[in-house]
Design an enzyme around this catalytic site. Structure first.
Site: not given
Ligand code: GDG
Length: 486
Positions: A158, A358
């Site tokens: 990921h 990312d």
């Molecule tokens: C890894 C990789 C890759 C965040 N704050 C809250 C919240 N979130 C949710 C967001 C989103 C998720 O968490 C974060 O996803 P990201 O993709 O932005 O980043 P990572 O956590 O680092 O994920 C990344 C991912 O895996 C998938 O393969 O895209 O590059 O690092 O869904 O909405 N959700 C809630 N409250 C929050 O305060 N409910």
């Protein structure tokens, strides 16, 4: 259809998959449809004696079989906080300066992967398809092979793959390469990642490209491909706030949602917003930056440092520009319920996504999905997010260039309706085509087909097909998607 067996560091609560969003929704679907099994850490931390345990706790949920194991305190420290989150996470995000190559970390990482393989082995059936997720479990496939498992095993990473020279800094890079070579298919987020991994396997451990584009390393033939992770678009589009007018903020909002992680470019985002207020004073009192940044991995030192830096920065900017009735940066260091998040996305004029690196970044996709197509907001997106490879109609920025980001905020605020609609339509269509279900389907289809391929002869230089694939990767690497409207 064969059963699906998933392995990842943590397992999700499948009854709450819809709320969790992202990849869990698709995974829950596939587990349900294919009578799946999911093995992971229970989240519990126990005594040293747990390290001998290879019998997982099993719960039948109706949707799938969930198997979990605890970690010992020492495993939690050395495998989870140590090798996974203080070595692999920073190095794979090109932060060698933050990597802590401590004695004992790798050994414990290997032992945990081995223990999970031993726990899984007796639960496997001959026709299972095994899918391992993420950087915590890179060696699991290799450990299963050592136990005689011949089923198709795929691995999806990921997070990004760093350039070969950075990868080589990991003292155990050869063992990591050997671990990767044990899989039939390694899925990555972007073409740039695919190029980086091929470079590393070729230059670092003398892997060779086969006629059909596979890589031969450590006497195994491995397929590497880009499978960009998506979201469940409808779960964001469908949401409508009950009393939209009352919830609409009085100032124009820029929204950021990121786990509080040093990879997410949060200080750069705050600085760019401060610079914007300084440079374009007419916008003072007109705009706010709301940054939701829930805590994560707080026991790792680098995370305490970034928290301190952000608190100082938001305090400085609010102190400098704020008024009694206007605070420029709303910084929320707590998790926000998902239904609120969707409404906040929808009522923010700008989605401000600025990671320094990312794998993908799902927030960029969620922001676009939540917009009102009649009057959509604008996405400002770092070129170093994997999402930038697909989302070319966003305003693409370099998060290290504070001046450029400050100017881009102004461009986004002043963008006309027609251009906003055009960009939004194109972005939405892209994230619909490559949504979370398509990601899951395409990875599994590829995994189930690679094992059927005939053995190939290794070649010194790439064939036409392999050359074409490499050329595409090269193109993606040298021409980052830059779309600016100013
Ligand atoms: C890894 C990789 C890759 C965040 N704050 C809250 C919240 N979130 C949710 C967001 C989103 C998720 O968490 C974060 O996803 P990201 O993709 O932005 O980043 P990572 O956590 O680092 O994920 C990344 C991912 O895996 C998938 O393969 O895209 O590059 O690092 O869904 O909405 N959700 C809630 N409250 C929050 O305060 N409910």
């Amino acid at each position: 259809m064969s059963r699906i067996v998933l392995v990842s560091n943590r397992v999700a609560d499948l009854s709450r998959a819809a709320q969790a969003g992202g990849v869990v929704i698709a995974i829950a679907d596939v587990l349900r449809a294919r009578n799946g099994l999911w093995l992971g850490w229970s989240g519990k931390i126990g005594e040293r004696s747990e390290e001998a345990r290879t019998t997982p706790d099993i719960v039948e949920t109706g949707a799938a079989t969930i198997a979990t194991l605890p970690l010992s305190n020492r495993e939690y420290k050395d495998y989870y906080l140590g090798y996974a989150n203080a070595v692999l996470w920073p190095v794979f995000h090109s932060r060698l300066d933050l990597a802590q190559f401590e004695a004992g970390y790798y050994q414990r990482y290997l032992e945990v992967n081995r223990r999970f393989a031993h726990a899984l082995r007796p639960l496997l059936r001959p026709d299972d398809t095994i899918w391992v997720h993420d950087y915590h479990m890179i060696l699991l496939g290799m450990e299963l092979r050592k136990l005689g498992v011949e089923n198709p095993i795929g691995f999806f990473l990921h997070i990004p793959v760093p350039p070969a020279q950075t990868f080589l800094a990991i003292p155990e890079h050869r063992e990591i390469a050997r671990g990767l070579a044990a899989y039939d298919l390694v899925g990555l987020q972007t073409k740039v990642d695919v190029g980086n991994l091929i470079d590393f396997l070729q230059d670092g451990v003398f892997g060779r490209i086969l006629q059909d584009g596979r890589i031969r390393a450590f006497d195994r033939d491995l397929t590497i491909g880009a499978y960009p992770v998506g979201i469940d678009v409808d779960s964001f589009v469908a949401s409508r706030p009950k009393r939209a007018r009352e919830q609409r903020p009085t100032a124009t909002r820029l929204i950021g949602v990121d786990r509080l992680d040093y990879t997410k470019g949060l200080p750069q985002k705050f600085r760019a917003f401060g610079r914007f207020l300084e440079k374009y004073p007419d916008y003072r009192r007109q705009v706010i930056l709301s940054q939701i940044a829930p805590p994560t991995r707080e026991s790792v030192v680098a995370y305490a440092d970034i928290r301190h830096e952000l608190e100082t920065l938001s305090g400085t900017i609010n102190g400098k520009f704020g008024e009694l009735d206007w605070v420029p940066i709303q910084y929320i260091h707590r998790s926000t319920p998902r239904r609120m998040l969707v409404d906040v996305y929808r009522h923010s004029r700008i989605g401000f996504v600025t990671p320094l690196r990312d794998g993908m970044n799902l927030v960029a996709k969620e922001y676009v999905a939540a917009q009102d197509g009649e009057d959509p907001g604008v996405l400002i997106l770092s070129r170093f997010a994997g999402a930038a490879e697909q989302m070319k109609q966003a305003l693409i920025v370099n998060p290290y260039d504070i001046e450029e980001m400050a100017d881009t905020i102004k461009v986004a605020l002043e963008m006309g309706l027609q251009e906003r609609q055009d960009r939004h339509r194109a972005l939405l269509s892209g994230i619909r085509t490559q949504d979370t279900f398509a990601w899951c389907r395409s990875f599994l289809a590829a995994l189930e087909s690679v094992r059927r391929r005939k053995p190939q002869i290794a070649i010194g230089s790439p064939s036409e097909a392999a050359r074409k694939a490499l050329q595409e990767i090269e193109l993606a690497r040298v021409s980052p998607p830059v779309v600016r409207s100013n």
